[in-house]
Design an enzyme around this catalytic site. Structure first.
Site, short mmCIF file in Angstrom:
data_model
loop_
_atom_site.label_atom_id
_atom_site.label_comp_id
_atom_site.label_asym_id
_atom_site.label_seq_id
_atom_site.Cartn_x
_atom_site.Cartn_y
_atom_site.Cartn_z
N MET A 1 0.81 -1.22 0.00
CA MET A 1 0.00 0.00 0.00
C MET A 1 0.85 1.26 0.00
O MET A 1 0.72 2.12 -0.88
CB MET A 1 -0.92 0.01 1.24
CG MET A 1 -1.78 1.26 1.36
SD MET A 1 -2.48 1.46 3.02
CE MET A 1 -3.43 -0.05 3.19
N ASP B 1 14.97 -9.15 -1.99
CA ASP B 1 14.79 -9.72 -0.66
C ASP B 1 15.74 -8.98 0.27
O ASP B 1 16.96 -9.19 0.22
CB ASP B 1 15.10 -11.21 -0.69
CG ASP B 1 15.02 -11.86 0.69
OD1 ASP B 1 14.69 -11.16 1.67
OD2 ASP B 1 15.31 -13.07 0.78
N THR C 1 4.31 -7.36 8.50
CA THR C 1 3.29 -6.53 9.15
C THR C 1 2.15 -7.34 9.76
O THR C 1 1.17 -6.76 10.23
CB THR C 1 2.69 -5.53 8.14
OG1 THR C 1 2.13 -6.25 7.03
CG2 THR C 1 3.76 -4.57 7.64
N TYR D 1 5.80 -7.85 17.08
CA TYR D 1 5.89 -6.93 15.95
C TYR D 1 6.58 -5.64 16.36
O TYR D 1 7.49 -5.16 15.67
CB TYR D 1 4.48 -6.65 15.42
CG TYR D 1 4.40 -5.54 14.40
CD1 TYR D 1 4.97 -5.71 13.14
CD2 TYR D 1 3.76 -4.34 14.68
CE1 TYR D 1 4.90 -4.69 12.19
CE2 TYR D 1 3.68 -3.33 13.74
CZ TYR D 1 4.25 -3.51 12.50
OH TYR D 1 4.18 -2.51 11.57
N LYS E 1 10.17 -4.18 14.91
CA LYS E 1 10.24 -2.89 14.23
C LYS E 1 11.20 -1.95 14.96
O LYS E 1 11.91 -1.16 14.32
CB LYS E 1 8.85 -2.27 14.13
CG LYS E 1 7.93 -2.98 13.17
CD LYS E 1 8.44 -2.95 11.72
CE LYS E 1 8.36 -1.56 11.12
NZ LYS E 1 8.82 -1.54 9.71
#
Length: 293
Positions: free
Chosen positions: A11, A36, A62, A126, A130
């Site tokens: 997106m 990759d 995600t 997650y 991150k």
């Protein structure tokens, strides 16, 4: 300048590519099949072929809930991948804009948006992965990198809460939507514009660098966002009924409060992002058109 956008099939990645090309920039748009980011050989080939001045890393793992059971894979993509990209940037004299998330915070604030320098305390796999990516980029390229945290993204491309609400409005009489999580609904196009601005700034002498928050101004709950979507399409907002997070248990806890502050944009000479309602009003016709296709 030459730009390389990773995760270009997602997106935000697609919007970044469209924004840069709309500005007349030279862009290598690479999805996972083309690059990759966890492979040193793949990263080296991409840099040798495209020789970027600026890299925008939109590639990420995600799946917030899946990461609870697959943290090692999430860490490879969200932590080790950004480090490989940042090292390649350092070797080639390039800059990097790395996309991160509100999940690096604990989500327990109540009324004051998290400033860019607020201590991080992720509560999910997650969020931890991150944060590892943020730290890697800032360690490898402390003066030639920018970390752009965003949240509650929606857009024309891919799945999002806004697209889901549009679909459910047409199929259901009423909806129960969580009203005890507060954040900043953010159009991916607005984030793409800020990333393009920031990448250009990074290439200047004495450019601002470090952490920036790219979320819309203002705040809403998921229920308030759903009601605004209904209102904008001429549906009765009261068809959306408030409920609590307890009604929708998830493997990974969602932040109760994840509004982010925007002071760094002012320091960089850019206005803070616009209000979420204004952005949603502009975005919705484009999303509805995509849904109808």
């Amino acid at each position: 300048m030459r730009w390389l956008v990773t995760g270009a099939g997602g997106m935000l990645g697609r919007d970044v590519v469209e924004e840069l090309r709309g500005r007349g920039e030279q862009v290598a748009a690479l999805d996972h099949a083309a690059l990759d980011i966890t492979s040193p050989e793949s990263v080296a080939r991409a840099f040798a072929e495209h020789r970027p001045d600026v890299v925008v890393n939109c590639a990420a793992y995600t799946a917030v809930d899946d990461a609870e059971q697959d943290e090692a894979r999430a860490l490879r993509i969200n932590g080790e991948g950004p480090r490989l990209l940042a090292r390649a940037c350092r070797e080639h004299g390039a800059r990097i804009v790395h996309v991160s998330t509100d999940y690096v915070f604990d989500g327990e604030a109540r009324s004051t948006p998290y400033p860019e320098d607020h201590p991080t305390a992720p509560r999910t796999a997650y969020g931890r992965t991150k944060l590892a990516g943020e730290q890697a980029v800032l360690e490898e390229l402390p003066a030639a990198s920018a970390v752009v945290r965003t949240a509650w993204l929606y857009g024309v491309h891919g799945r999002s809460f806004v697209r889901t609400m549009l679909e459910l409005e047409a199929r259901r009489d009423t909806l129960d939507v969580v009203d005890d999580q507060r954040g900043q609904p953010t159009w991916s196009v607005d984030v793409a514009e800020r990333i393009a601005d920031l990448g250009a700034l990074l290439c200047r002498e004495g450019a601002p660098h470090g952490i920036f928050h790219a979320t819309s101004s203002g705040e809403a709950t998921w229920c308030e966002l759903a009601r605004e979507v209904f209102r904008l399409v001429g549906a009765d907002p009261d068809r959306v009924r408030p409920t609590s997070s307890a009604a929708f248990p998830r493997p990974a806890p969602r932040p109760a409060y994840s509004a982010l502050g925007h002071d760094r944009w002012r320091e960089a000479g850019l206005a803070p992002p616009r209000d979420w309602r204004q952005a949603l009003h502009e975005a919705l016709p484009h999303i509805r058109k995509e849904n109808a296709q």
